[in-house]
Design a protein around this motif. Structure first.
Motif, short mmCIF file in Angstrom:
data_model
loop_
_atom_site.label_atom_id
_atom_site.label_comp_id
_atom_site.label_asym_id
_atom_site.label_seq_id
_atom_site.Cartn_x
_atom_site.Cartn_y
_atom_site.Cartn_z
N ALA A 13 0.83 -1.21 0.00
CA ALA A 13 0.00 0.00 0.00
C ALA A 13 0.86 1.25 0.00
CB ALA A 13 -0.96 0.00 1.19
N GLN A 16 0.28 5.73 -1.48
CA GLN A 16 -0.20 6.93 -0.79
C GLN A 16 -0.28 6.68 0.71
OE1 GLN A 16 -4.00 7.16 -2.89
NE2 GLN A 16 -5.11 6.49 -1.07
N ASP A 37 1.90 -1.66 -4.74
CA ASP A 37 0.54 -1.12 -4.64
C ASP A 37 -0.22 -1.59 -5.89
OD1 ASP A 37 -0.65 1.48 -2.85
OD2 ASP A 37 -1.75 1.00 -4.68
N LEU A 58 1.29 -4.61 -7.56
CA LEU A 58 0.95 -5.89 -6.95
C LEU A 58 -0.35 -5.79 -6.18
CD1 LEU A 58 2.89 -8.72 -5.97
CD2 LEU A 58 1.81 -7.80 -3.95
N ASP A 59 -1.20 -6.77 -6.37
CA ASP A 59 -2.46 -6.85 -5.63
C ASP A 59 -2.24 -7.82 -4.48
OD1 ASP A 59 -5.01 -7.33 -4.71
OD2 ASP A 59 -5.89 -7.63 -6.69
N VAL A 60 -2.40 -7.35 -3.26
CA VAL A 60 -2.12 -8.21 -2.10
C VAL A 60 -3.19 -9.30 -1.91
CG1 VAL A 60 -0.70 -6.54 -0.84
CG2 VAL A 60 -3.19 -6.57 -0.47
N ALA A 83 -1.30 -2.55 3.74
CA ALA A 83 -2.56 -2.51 2.99
C ALA A 83 -3.76 -2.79 3.90
CB ALA A 83 -2.52 -3.51 1.84
N LYS A 152 -8.96 -5.48 12.31
CA LYS A 152 -7.70 -5.00 12.89
C LYS A 152 -7.38 -5.75 14.20
CE LYS A 152 -6.46 -2.00 9.73
NZ LYS A 152 -5.35 -2.31 8.82
N PRO A 178 -2.42 3.25 14.71
CA PRO A 178 -2.63 4.69 14.64
C PRO A 178 -4.04 5.09 15.02
CG PRO A 178 -1.91 3.76 12.51
CD PRO A 178 -2.37 2.63 13.39
N THR A 183 -4.73 11.06 5.42
CA THR A 183 -4.33 10.32 4.22
C THR A 183 -5.45 10.48 3.18
OG1 THR A 183 -5.42 8.28 4.88
CG2 THR A 183 -3.17 8.60 5.67
N PRO A 184 -5.17 10.13 1.92
CA PRO A 184 -6.21 10.25 0.89
C PRO A 184 -7.50 9.51 1.27
CG PRO A 184 -4.10 9.95 -0.15
CD PRO A 184 -3.86 9.78 1.33
N SER A 185 -7.39 8.33 1.91
CA SER A 185 -8.63 7.61 2.22
C SER A 185 -9.40 8.31 3.34
CB SER A 185 -8.36 6.15 2.55
OG SER A 185 -7.72 6.03 3.78
N ARG A 189 -13.25 9.62 3.11
CA ARG A 189 -14.29 9.33 4.10
C ARG A 189 -14.94 10.62 4.59
NH1 ARG A 189 -10.43 5.88 5.58
NH2 ARG A 189 -9.81 6.91 7.50
P1 NAD Z 1 -4.97 4.87 2.05
O1 NAD Z 1 -6.13 4.09 2.50
O2 NAD Z 1 -5.18 6.29 1.66
O3 NAD Z 1 -4.26 4.12 0.81
C1 NAD Z 1 -4.25 2.72 0.75
C2 NAD Z 1 -3.38 2.25 -0.41
O4 NAD Z 1 -3.57 0.83 -0.50
C3 NAD Z 1 -3.75 2.84 -1.76
O5 NAD Z 1 -2.58 3.32 -2.40
C4 NAD Z 1 -4.35 1.65 -2.51
O6 NAD Z 1 -4.12 1.68 -3.91
C5 NAD Z 1 -3.62 0.47 -1.85
N1 NAD Z 1 -4.34 -0.78 -2.00
C6 NAD Z 1 -5.67 -0.99 -1.83
N2 NAD Z 1 -5.98 -2.26 -2.11
C7 NAD Z 1 -4.82 -2.88 -2.45
C8 NAD Z 1 -4.50 -4.20 -2.86
N3 NAD Z 1 -5.45 -5.14 -2.98
N4 NAD Z 1 -3.21 -4.51 -3.13
C9 NAD Z 1 -2.26 -3.55 -3.03
N5 NAD Z 1 -2.50 -2.28 -2.66
C10 NAD Z 1 -3.77 -1.94 -2.37
O7 NAD Z 1 -3.80 4.77 3.12
P2 NAD Z 1 -3.83 4.94 4.71
O8 NAD Z 1 -5.02 5.73 5.15
O9 NAD Z 1 -2.46 5.40 5.08
O10 NAD Z 1 -4.06 3.46 5.25
C11 NAD Z 1 -3.00 2.53 5.27
C12 NAD Z 1 -3.22 1.56 6.39
O11 NAD Z 1 -3.29 2.25 7.63
C13 NAD Z 1 -4.51 0.74 6.28
O12 NAD Z 1 -4.26 -0.60 6.70
C14 NAD Z 1 -5.43 1.44 7.26
O13 NAD Z 1 -6.42 0.57 7.77
C15 NAD Z 1 -4.45 1.85 8.34
N6 NAD Z 1 -4.94 2.92 9.20
C16 NAD Z 1 -5.22 4.16 8.67
C17 NAD Z 1 -5.70 5.15 9.51
C18 NAD Z 1 -6.04 6.53 8.98
O14 NAD Z 1 -6.62 7.32 9.73
N7 NAD Z 1 -5.70 6.87 7.73
C19 NAD Z 1 -5.88 4.89 10.88
C20 NAD Z 1 -5.58 3.62 11.36
C21 NAD Z 1 -5.10 2.65 10.52
#
Ligand code: NAD
Length: 244
Positions: A13, A16, A37, A58-60, A83, A152, A178, A183-185, A189
């Protein structure tokens, strides 16, 4: 700073958010980084941002693709399973198809990655695995995060299980938890609520530090834990005091 010169890191992942910031931080500490990613175009831009970063589409969810890539890379010293997807639901309105998908992406992807990477680590007698969990599973229940919190929590279980199994063989396995990270996601949301500004303000109001965390702040903990040679089986909370 952690000296990671000569180390090879695999980060999922990485296009981003926290994965991207972590790939960059690992590279800054001297590691060779393989950043993966499903978003090939976006992950590729990392190569120009810092030396020592190679990117792969790569798709996980794809066992065969993971196995092929891990073989191609060879020795991997550090695996950061980042991811994951955040879903908002409750046990009464959960869509079981989404639940299965979230389990596949948030939990089984980590199982796949570890199953392919761990044998090489065991053969070399050394390896550090970091799994992305969340504060919403680690220390508290969070309303409207049923599927997310459940997956989680499973990540924490698998982290501790791997840690306990291989502690005598040079393998460490830890989880990062965290709070809210910019982040973008998260942006997606907040936008999907229909009132971005109000949603963002209400999130910020719930955070004791009065601000959302940055991917770079989480990345610095990821890299620190990756190199913390006396730590295993732990959950590292980074949440701006949310659960203090
Ligand atoms: P994000 O959600 O913005 O980006 C996720 C990335 O994962 C994207 O680049 C997407 O293309 C990639 N991705 C999605 N499906 C995939 C697949 N099948 N194979 C490979 N890549 C894939 O990033 P984020 O918000 O930093 O989240 C990253 C991790 O941190 C996640 O596990 C999320 O649950 C965790 N997390 C995030 C937050 C938050 O507030 N953002 C809080 C706690 C935990």
């Amino acid at each position: 700073a952690v000296d990671l010169r000569g180390k090879t890191v695999l980060v999922s992942a990485a296009a981003q958010g926290i994965g991207r910031a972590s790939a960059l931080e690992f590279a800054r500490q001297g590691a060779t980084v393989h950043a993966i990613d499903i978003n090939e175009v976006r992950v590729r831009t990392l190569e120009a941002e810092h030396e020592g970063i190679k990117t792969h589409k790569l798709d996980v969810l794809d066992d065969t693709a993971i196995q092929t890539l891990v073989k191609k890379i060879g020795a991997i010293d550090i695996l950061f399973n980042c991811a994951g997807i955040v879903l908002n639901d409750t046990i009464l309105n959960v869509d079981m198809e989404n639940f299965d998908f979230a389990f596949d992406l948030n939990v089984k992807s980590m199982v796949r990655m570890i199953r392919f990477v761990l044998p090489g680590m065991l053969a070399r007698g050394e390896g550090s695995i970091i799994n992305m969990a969340s504060v919403s599973a680690c220390t508290r229940g969070v309303p409207n995060q049923f599927t997310f919190g459940t997956t989680k929590a499973a990540v924490i279980g698998l982290t501790k299980s791997v840690a306990a199994e291989y502690v005598g063989q040079g393998i460490r396995c830890n989880a990062i938890c965290p709070g809210v990270v910019d982040t973008p996601s998260l942006e997606d949301r907040l936008r999907s609520t229909g009132d971005y500004e109000a949603a963002r303000e209400s999130v910020i109001a719930s955070l004791p530090m009065g601000r959302i965390g940055t991917p770079e702040e989480v990345a610095s903990l990821v890299v620190y834990v990756a190199g913390a040679t006396y730590a295993t089986g732990q959950t590292y909370v980074i949440d701006g005091g949310l659960t203090m």
